[in-house]
Design a protein around this motif. Sequence first.
Motif, PDB file in Angstrom:
ATOM      1  N   ASP A 146       0.747  -1.171   0.045  1.00 23.50           N
ATOM      2  CA  ASP A 146      -0.170   0.070  -0.026  1.00 23.50           C
ATOM      3  C   ASP A 146       0.960   1.198  -0.046  1.00 23.50           C
ATOM      4  O   ASP A 146       1.371   1.477   1.169  1.00 23.50           O
ATOM      5  N   ARG A 156       2.001   7.597  -4.997  1.00 22.30           N
ATOM      6  CA  ARG A 156       1.659   6.472  -5.911  1.00 22.30           C
ATOM      7  C   ARG A 156       2.355   7.004  -7.382  1.00 22.30           C
ATOM      8  O   ARG A 156       2.400   8.328  -7.647  1.00 22.30           O
ATOM      9  N   ARG A 157       2.631   6.186  -8.080  1.00 20.41           N
ATOM     10  CA  ARG A 157       2.964   6.293  -9.568  1.00 20.41           C
ATOM     11  C   ARG A 157       4.567   7.099  -9.540  1.00 20.41           C
ATOM     12  O   ARG A 157       4.814   7.585 -10.386  1.00 20.41           O
ATOM     13  N   GLY A 171      -8.308  -6.732  -8.852  1.00 21.58           N
ATOM     14  CA  GLY A 171      -8.273  -5.936 -10.185  1.00 21.58           C
ATOM     15  C   GLY A 171      -7.370  -4.798 -10.752  1.00 21.58           C
ATOM     16  O   GLY A 171      -6.736  -4.443 -11.589  1.00 21.58           O
ATOM     17  N   ASN A 172      -7.248  -3.981  -9.432  1.00 22.10           N
ATOM     18  CA  ASN A 172      -6.624  -2.588  -9.968  1.00 22.10           C
ATOM     19  C   ASN A 172      -5.101  -2.910  -9.771  1.00 22.10           C
ATOM     20  O   ASN A 172      -4.273  -1.683 -10.164  1.00 22.10           O
ATOM     21  N   ALA A 173      -4.562  -3.842  -9.287  1.00 24.02           N
ATOM     22  CA  ALA A 173      -3.421  -4.053  -9.154  1.00 24.02           C
ATOM     23  C   ALA A 173      -2.709  -4.859 -10.365  1.00 24.02           C
ATOM     24  O   ALA A 173      -1.475  -5.345 -10.544  1.00 24.02           O
TER      25      ALA A 173
END
Length: 141
Positions: A71, A77-78, A104-106
């Motif tokens: 996390d 992030r990014r 899904g989002n990973a």
Amino acid sequence: MKILFSPWSRITSRSLPVVDVRLSIQEGPQTFVEPNPDFRANILNGSMQEVGTAIFGKSPLDDTIYVYQIDVYPQHRRHGYALAFLSWLYSEHHLPVTPVHIVGNALGFWSAARALPDQMLIVSKELRLSEMAAEKTAGRI
């Protein structure tokens, strides 16, 4: 369809951010990697600011690192911190990393991790939650 170019193919250890990792034993019930503990990692950037956390465990057979969760905080992030953490795990343990239950989002993130050069990181096939009991009873852990 063949992909001719991937932006992830240009990632090198120099292009990942510097991270420092502080480990503690994750307290709680019996772990998947028992008798080994699960670890909580606090991921820090080069300025020693915490940018995220992760939970992982080392297989008792000493053949893989199971990553249960990564996390990175939204504002960080990014920027490559999660990939840098995985690269750190690989360099510390010299074992492939096995993601546990990719949501899904990973999926894009783990695809990028698999695209890194082998000297930086080796990512094994995902272990689904429904496969964990079979993995343990088959003696693969």
